[in-house]
Scaffold this motif. Structure first.
Motif, short mmCIF file in Angstrom:
data_model
loop_
_atom_site.label_atom_id
_atom_site.label_comp_id
_atom_site.label_asym_id
_atom_site.label_seq_id
_atom_site.Cartn_x
_atom_site.Cartn_y
_atom_site.Cartn_z
N MET A 7 0.82 -1.20 0.00
CA MET A 7 0.00 0.00 0.00
C MET A 7 0.86 1.26 0.00
O MET A 7 1.80 1.37 0.79
CB MET A 7 -0.92 -0.01 1.22
CG MET A 7 -1.99 1.04 1.17
SD MET A 7 -3.14 0.90 2.54
CE MET A 7 -2.09 1.34 3.90
N CYS A 8 0.53 2.17 -0.88
CA CYS A 8 1.21 3.47 -0.90
C CYS A 8 0.80 4.26 0.34
O CYS A 8 -0.39 4.32 0.66
CB CYS A 8 0.84 4.23 -2.16
SG CYS A 8 1.32 5.96 -2.12
N MET A 9 1.77 4.85 1.03
CA MET A 9 1.45 5.55 2.27
C MET A 9 0.73 6.87 2.03
O MET A 9 0.19 7.46 2.96
CB MET A 9 2.72 5.78 3.09
CG MET A 9 3.71 6.71 2.45
SD MET A 9 5.11 7.00 3.55
CE MET A 9 6.47 6.46 2.53
N ILE A 46 5.72 4.11 -1.42
CA ILE A 46 5.12 5.28 -2.06
C ILE A 46 5.18 5.08 -3.57
O ILE A 46 6.14 4.50 -4.08
CB ILE A 46 5.81 6.58 -1.60
CG1 ILE A 46 5.16 7.80 -2.22
CG2 ILE A 46 7.31 6.55 -1.92
CD1 ILE A 46 5.62 9.10 -1.58
N CYS A 47 4.15 5.53 -4.28
CA CYS A 47 4.09 5.35 -5.74
C CYS A 47 5.28 6.01 -6.43
O CYS A 47 5.66 7.12 -6.10
CB CYS A 47 2.83 5.99 -6.31
SG CYS A 47 1.31 5.32 -5.65
N LYS A 48 5.82 5.31 -7.43
CA LYS A 48 6.88 5.87 -8.24
C LYS A 48 6.33 6.92 -9.20
O LYS A 48 6.94 7.94 -9.45
CB LYS A 48 7.52 4.76 -9.10
CG LYS A 48 8.74 4.14 -8.52
CD LYS A 48 9.33 3.16 -9.52
CE LYS A 48 10.13 2.10 -8.80
NZ LYS A 48 10.47 0.97 -9.66
N ASP A 51 1.65 11.79 -8.50
CA ASP A 51 2.05 12.93 -7.68
C ASP A 51 2.08 12.62 -6.19
O ASP A 51 2.07 13.51 -5.36
CB ASP A 51 1.15 14.14 -7.97
CG ASP A 51 -0.32 13.80 -7.82
OD1 ASP A 51 -0.62 12.64 -7.47
OD2 ASP A 51 -1.16 14.67 -8.05
N CYS A 52 2.12 11.33 -5.86
CA CYS A 52 2.14 10.98 -4.44
C CYS A 52 3.33 11.60 -3.72
O CYS A 52 3.20 12.10 -2.62
CB CYS A 52 2.16 9.47 -4.25
SG CYS A 52 0.53 8.77 -4.49
N TYR A 53 4.50 11.56 -4.37
CA TYR A 53 5.66 12.07 -3.66
C TYR A 53 5.63 13.59 -3.50
O TYR A 53 6.24 14.12 -2.60
CB TYR A 53 6.97 11.56 -4.26
CG TYR A 53 7.28 12.06 -5.66
CD1 TYR A 53 7.91 13.29 -5.85
CD2 TYR A 53 6.99 11.27 -6.77
CE1 TYR A 53 8.20 13.73 -7.12
CE2 TYR A 53 7.29 11.71 -8.04
CZ TYR A 53 7.89 12.95 -8.21
OH TYR A 53 8.17 13.37 -9.47
ZN LIG Z 1 0.34 6.57 -4.12
#
Ligand SMILES: [Zn+2]
Length: 84
Positions: A7-9, A46-48, A51-53
């Motif tokens: 899961m992406c945080m 976290i997604c590569k 725009d998650c980062y």
């Molecule tokens: Zn994500």
């Protein structure tokens, strides 16, 4: 084909591990990108892509994940690596 999903945080979506970057907190409490994917310690993903980062600072996702007040310097270091 049953790939392991994590899961992406930030967005909380579950994705295959190869679409995520692992962030790990080691025994001495340092938080870093885990380039090998095998570092010891408590990990979060976290997604590569997407725009998650860019949201990681706004959402303070690391603070929630690691239950501590993570220094802005750590966020910068991680953003730096993700931005490459
Ligand atoms: Zn994500």
């Amino acid at each position: 084909m049953n790939k392991p999903c994590r899961m992406c945080m930030v967005c909380r979506e579950r994705k295959p591990k190869n679409e995520l970057v692992r962030v790990v907190k080691n025994k001495s409490g340092e938080i870093n990108i885990d380039e090998s994917g095998k570092a010891e310690g408590r990990g979060a993903y976290i997604c590569k892509e997407g725009d998650c980062y860019t949201k990681i600072i706004k959402t303070k996702a690391l603070n929630k994940t690691f239950h501590e007040n993570v220094s802005p310097l750590v966020y910068e270091k991680i953003l730096d690596k993700l931005n490459k």
